[in-house]
Write an enzyme that holds these catalytic residues in place. Structure first.
Site, PDB file in Angstrom:
ATOM      1  N   ASP A  85       1.437 -15.972  -7.657  1.00  0.00           N
ATOM      2  CA  ASP A  85       2.553 -16.354  -6.913  1.00  0.00           C
ATOM      3  C   ASP A  85       3.362 -17.594  -7.194  1.00  0.00           C
ATOM      4  OD1 ASP A  85       2.626 -14.203  -4.760  1.00  0.00           O
ATOM      5  OD2 ASP A  85       1.502 -15.464  -3.497  1.00  0.00           O
ATOM      6  N   TYR A 105     -10.764 -18.952  -8.757  1.00  0.00           N
ATOM      7  CA  TYR A 105      -9.760 -19.753  -8.167  1.00  0.00           C
ATOM      8  C   TYR A 105     -10.083 -21.101  -7.845  1.00  0.00           C
ATOM      9  CZ  TYR A 105      -6.133 -16.054  -7.943  1.00  0.00           C
ATOM     10  OH  TYR A 105      -5.594 -15.009  -8.432  1.00  0.00           O
TER      11      TYR A 105
END
Lengths: 256, 256
Positions: free
Chosen positions: A52, A110
Site C-alpha cells: 500500500d 512483515y
C-alpha cells in the site's frame, strides 16, 4: 528470452504503493520505466506483493522477461544507477521461465514498527507509528497467541476486497521491544516491533492485526476478546487499521 | 513581556538548515511564521545551534519574547498544531529576560549515525550515512582518544568560517555499535553511532571528525595520524566532511 528475478527495497513514503494507478507515482511504474530505459525494450514487471501507499519494503520480489545480454547478476547494479535513492535493487538473478512471484505457497514476513514514548520524534515519523499511551506488551502477546495458526481471518480483512477464501496461516507473531534513551529522561521510550510471518495475508490484514493488538495493549480489549473477534469473522469486530508508515515487508520466502 | 525557551526536534531532510537564508525554507523561518500566527505579534526567535542543511535535531534550543497570555508551558502544545510534522516542539517554559541560548559555557551533544552493511537500506537513507566498506572500530576508538580534551581544532573546521579562536574541549567521544539482522544473511549489518559531547563546536567540526575517523576505520589513516592531523592545525590535513543526513543534535546542556 530470460526471466529475471529482482529483490527490491524501498522507502514507500513518496509513493502511492506498488501497483500502477492513475492517482500518483508508484514503485512498479518507476521500475518499469527504469528497466525499459536500461534494457532498451519495453519491460513490464510482475511484483509479488502490491504494498500500500506509504508502506516500505526490504525484500519485495518481482520478475520480468528480457532479451538483454547484460549478465543477470549485473542488472541490479546497472538498474540502481537509473533509480531514485528511495528504491534499491538488492539482487538480480535468472530464474526458470515459468517461475512466478505470486506462488501461493510462499511465506511472507512483515514487521510493524511502533515508537512508544511521551514525546514524538520527527526523525522517526516516516518509519514508525508514534504511540504516546502506555502499552501492556504482556497482554498484547497473550492476544497475539490466539492469532497464530490456521484461521479464517475475515475479521482482519479490509471489506473493499472480494476474496472468497479468507483462511490463512500465521506461523509466527512476535512482539519485540528495545528501550530508547532520549536526550532527557522524560523523552525515554521504546521501539516496539510486531513481527509476523505467514503464508500470505489478506488486504490490510497486518495493519488491522496491529490496530487490534494496540487496543489490547491499551486495555481497551482483553486478550480473550481477540479470540472472539477472530471467531466473529466480521471486519466490524476488529480494531482500526494501523497507519502505513510503520509497516515493512521484510522478506518473501519461496520453496526451493 | 516574557522570554520563552523552546526545545525543538526536527527532521532536517526537507530544510536548508536552521538559519534564514534566501535559497530555501529553513527551520527558523517556519518557527517564526508559526509563532507569529499563533501569538498574533511578530516573533523572531534566537536559536542556539544553526544546524546545516539536512542535519537533524532532537533538542535544539531557541528563545523569543512575547506578550502572550498563553501559559508558557502550553505554548509547545499550541505551536505543534501550527507546525508541519517534521518539526516538533518538545517543551516550552519561561526563562529570565536576559537568558540567551548561545551562552558560551553550554555543552552540546551530537550523534552521527552510520549504517554499515553490504547493501544499502533505503528506509535508513535520510537518517544514517551508508558505508559499505568494513570499518575497524577498535582503530577508530584509538584515534578518537587523541581528540578528547582541550585542543586547537583548526584542522577540523570548515575554512569558510573566520573564527579567531579554534580551541574547543571534547568531553566525550564514544563509538557505539549494534548489529542489525537483515532479511537475508548477506544483508546483515550494524548501526554505528559516534557520540560526541563538547563545549561548542566549530563549523562542520563533527562531520569532519567523523569523516576522518571513517578513514581510520578503513585503514587509510592510522590512529597516530589523527594526532598529527590535530597538531597540523590545517583543514587540508583532515578527512572529508561526512554527509549531513547522519548527524543529529541530541541536546544542549546549560549551567543551572
Amino acid at each position: 528470452m530470460k526471466r529475471i528475478r529482482i529483490i527490491v527495497a524501498y522507502d514507500g513514503t513518496g509513493y502511492c504503493g506498488w501497483q500502477i494507478q492513475p492517482n500518483g507515482i508508484t514503485i512498479e511504474e518507476v521500475l518499469n520505466h527504469a528497466l525499459s530505459g536500461l534494457l532498451g525494450e519495453p519491460i513490464r514487471i510482475i511484483g509479488a506483493s502490491r504494498t500500500d501507499s506509504g508502506v516500505h519494503a526490504l525484500g519485495n520480489v518481482a520478475v520480468f522477461d528480457t532479451k538483454t545480454r547484460i549478465p543477470p547478476e549485473r542488472i541490479s547494479y546497472a538498474l540502481n544507477q537509473h533509480l531514485p535513492d528511495d528504491i534499491v535493487i538488492v539482487r538480480s538473478e535468472e530464474v526458470p521461465g515459468d517461475w512466478h512471484p505470486r506462488y501461493c505457497n510462499c511465506v511472507k514476513t512483515y514487521e510493524y514498527h511502533i515508537f512508544n514514548a511521551k514525546v514524538p520524534d520527527p526523525v522517526r515519523r516516516r518509519t514508525a507509528y508514534f504511540v504516546s499511551y502506555p502499552l501492556d506488551l504482556g497482554e498484547m502477546r497473550r492476544a497475539a497467541a490466539y492469532l497464530i495458526g490456521e484461521h479464517d481471518f475475515a475479521s482482519f480483512c479490509n471489506i473493499k476486497t472480494s476474496v472468497e477464501d479468507t483462511v490463512r496461516t500465521i506461523y509466527e507473531l512476535e512482539i519485540l521491544e528495545r528501550s530508547v534513551q532520549g536526550p532527557e529522561d522524560y523523552r525515554d521510550g521504546r521501539e516496539i516491533r510486531i513481527r509476523i510471518r505467514g503464508n500470505g495475508f489478506l488486504y490490510n490484514m497486518v495493519r488491522i492485526i496491529v490496530g487490534t493488538l494496540l487496543r489490547v495493549g491499551r486495555k481497551y480489549y482483553t486478550p480473550e476478546q481477540v479470540k472472539e473477534i477472530l471467531e466473529a469473522k466480521n471486519r466490524q469486530a476488529a480494531g482500526v487499521t494501523a497507519p502505513p508508515q510503520g509497516l515493512v515487508l521484510e522478506k518473501i520466502e519461496y520453496p526451493l
